[in-house]
Design a protein around this motif. Structure first.
Motif, mmCIF file in Angstrom:
data_model
loop_
_atom_site.group_PDB
_atom_site.id
_atom_site.type_symbol
_atom_site.label_atom_id
_atom_site.label_comp_id
_atom_site.label_asym_id
_atom_site.label_seq_id
_atom_site.Cartn_x
_atom_site.Cartn_y
_atom_site.Cartn_z
ATOM 1 N N VAL A 192 0.848 -1.201 0.000
ATOM 2 C CA VAL A 192 0.000 0.000 0.000
ATOM 3 C C VAL A 192 0.883 1.251 0.000
ATOM 4 N N GLY A 193 1.922 1.258 0.823
ATOM 5 C CA GLY A 193 2.836 2.395 0.880
ATOM 6 C C GLY A 193 3.580 2.621 -0.421
ATOM 7 N N ALA A 194 3.907 1.523 -1.113
ATOM 8 C CA ALA A 194 4.672 1.636 -2.359
ATOM 9 C C ALA A 194 3.899 2.368 -3.454
ATOM 10 N N TYR A 195 2.586 2.328 -3.394
ATOM 11 C CA TYR A 195 1.782 3.020 -4.403
ATOM 12 C C TYR A 195 1.846 4.544 -4.259
ATOM 13 N N ARG A 196 2.192 5.017 -3.060
ATOM 14 C CA ARG A 196 2.345 6.449 -2.782
ATOM 15 C C ARG A 196 1.110 7.275 -3.152
ATOM 16 N N VAL A 197 -0.067 6.729 -2.858
ATOM 17 C CA VAL A 197 -1.296 7.498 -3.081
ATOM 18 C C VAL A 197 -1.886 7.991 -1.759
ATOM 19 N N VAL A 198 -1.341 7.490 -0.659
ATOM 20 C CA VAL A 198 -1.703 7.994 0.674
ATOM 21 C C VAL A 198 -0.391 8.293 1.404
ATOM 22 N N PRO A 199 -0.419 9.216 2.369
ATOM 23 C CA PRO A 199 0.807 9.479 3.138
ATOM 24 C C PRO A 199 1.316 8.196 3.796
ATOM 25 N N ALA A 200 2.617 8.058 3.887
ATOM 26 C CA ALA A 200 3.240 6.833 4.404
ATOM 27 C C ALA A 200 2.738 6.474 5.797
ATOM 28 N N HIS A 201 2.489 7.473 6.642
ATOM 29 C CA HIS A 201 2.044 7.172 7.997
ATOM 30 C C HIS A 201 0.609 6.624 8.048
ATOM 31 N N LEU A 202 -0.113 6.699 6.938
ATOM 32 C CA LEU A 202 -1.478 6.161 6.886
ATOM 33 C C LEU A 202 -1.560 4.777 6.229
ATOM 34 N N ALA A 203 -0.429 4.234 5.807
ATOM 35 C CA ALA A 203 -0.435 2.943 5.104
ATOM 36 C C ALA A 203 -1.029 1.828 5.968
ATOM 37 N N TRP A 204 -0.719 1.825 7.280
ATOM 38 C CA TRP A 204 -1.280 0.792 8.166
ATOM 39 C C TRP A 204 -2.796 0.909 8.232
ATOM 40 N N LEU A 205 -3.283 2.133 8.422
ATOM 41 C CA LEU A 205 -4.721 2.364 8.529
ATOM 42 C C LEU A 205 -5.426 1.987 7.232
ATOM 43 N N VAL A 206 -4.878 2.394 6.109
ATOM 44 C CA VAL A 206 -5.486 2.082 4.811
ATOM 45 C C VAL A 206 -5.490 0.576 4.581
ATOM 46 N N THR A 207 -4.419 -0.103 4.935
ATOM 47 C CA THR A 207 -4.361 -1.554 4.788
ATOM 48 C C THR A 207 -5.421 -2.221 5.652
ATOM 49 N N PHE A 208 -5.544 -1.768 6.893
ATOM 50 C CA PHE A 208 -6.556 -2.315 7.808
ATOM 51 C C PHE A 208 -7.959 -2.103 7.234
ATOM 52 N N LEU A 209 -8.243 -0.898 6.753
ATOM 53 C CA LEU A 209 -9.563 -0.612 6.168
ATOM 54 C C LEU A 209 -9.807 -1.442 4.909
ATOM 55 N N LEU A 210 -8.776 -1.611 4.110
ATOM 56 C CA LEU A 210 -8.886 -2.423 2.901
ATOM 57 C C LEU A 210 -9.241 -3.861 3.257
ATOM 58 N N VAL A 211 -8.545 -4.435 4.218
ATOM 59 C CA VAL A 211 -8.822 -5.806 4.647
ATOM 60 C C VAL A 211 -10.241 -5.909 5.204
ATOM 61 N N LEU A 212 -10.634 -4.955 6.021
ATOM 62 C CA LEU A 212 -11.977 -4.959 6.604
ATOM 63 C C LEU A 212 -13.046 -4.891 5.517
ATOM 64 N N LEU A 213 -12.873 -4.000 4.558
ATOM 65 C CA LEU A 213 -13.839 -3.882 3.462
ATOM 66 C C LEU A 213 -13.878 -5.142 2.607
#
Length: 176
Positions: free
Chosen positions: A39-60
Motif C-alpha cells: 500500500v505504501g509503495a503506491y504512494r497514493v496515501v501518506p506513508a504514515h497512513l499505510a497501516w490504517l489504509v491496509t486495515f480498512l482495505l482488509v476490513l472492506l
C-alpha cells in the motif's frame, strides 16, 4: 432456460468475487507487513497512513466477501466490490502516469504481476461485471445458489493456480 441460467451465472460471479475478496483479505492479514509495504509503495496515501489504509482495505474486503457469500445487501456488496476494484485501478493509473511501472500489482496472492494499463483495465472490467451480474437475482433454491457460488469460487481458484504456475520458471530435468 434463461430463468435458471442468469441466476446461476449471478451466483457464480458472486462466488468468484467473494472468493477473490476473502482470499485477498486473508493473504493480507497473514502477510500484514508485506501488505502495508505494498500500500505504501503506491504512494497514493501518506506513508504514515499505510497501516490504517491496509486495515480498512482488509476490513472492506472481508465485509464485501461475506455479503456476497450470504447474498445479503446484494446491491451494496456489488457497489462496494466495484468501488474497491475502481480504487485499485485508480491507484494503478496514478502510478502509470507517474512512470512507476515497476510496482508489484498486489492484485492476487501468488501472482507477480506489475502495474500496467492491462491490469488497470482488467480491474475496471471486473468492476463492471460485478455491478451487472452481482445485482441480478440469484437462484431461489438454496442448493442451486450454493452450487453456483462454489463453482464460481473453484473456477477462480483454478485460474489463479494456473496463472501462478505459468509464472514459475521451468524445472530443469536431468537427462539420463
Amino acid at each position: 432456460m434463461t430463468e435458471l441460467l442468469l441466476p446461476l451465472l449471478s451466483a457464480m460471479v458472486s462466488g468468484a468475487f467473494a472468493t477473490l475478496f476473502l482470499f485477498s483479505a486473508g493473504y493480507r492479514l497473514f502477510n500484514l507487513k508485506r501488505a502495508v509495504a505494498a500500500v505504501g509503495a503506491y504512494r497514493v496515501v501518506p506513508a504514515h497512513l499505510a497501516w490504517l489504509v491496509t486495515f480498512l482495505l482488509v476490513l472492506l474486503e472481508i465485509i464485501v466477501g461475506l455479503w456476497l457469500v450470504m447474498g445479503v445487501k446484494k446491491v451494496g456488496a456489488a457497489v462496494m466490490a466495484a468501488g474497491l476494484l475502481a480504487i485499485f485501478a485508480g491507484a494503478m493509473i496514478v502510478n502509470i502516469a507517474r512512470g512507476r511501472r515497476d510496482l508489484k500489482c498486489g492484485c492476487l496472492p501468488g501472482l507477480h504481476a506489475t502495474v500496467s494499463g492491462r491490469t488497470a483495465w482488467l480491474n475496471i472490467l471486473l468492476a463492471n461485471i460485478i455491478l451487472y451480474l452481482g445485482m441480478m437475482p440469484r437462484p431461489t433454491s438454496f442448493i442451486e445458489d450454493w452450487i453456483g457460488m462454489a463453482l464460481g469460487g473453484v473456477i477462480l481458484l483454478l485460474c489463479i493456480s494456473g496463472l501462478s504456475m505459468l509464472q514459475q520458471p521451468p524445472v530443469d530435468q536431468d537427462e539420463g
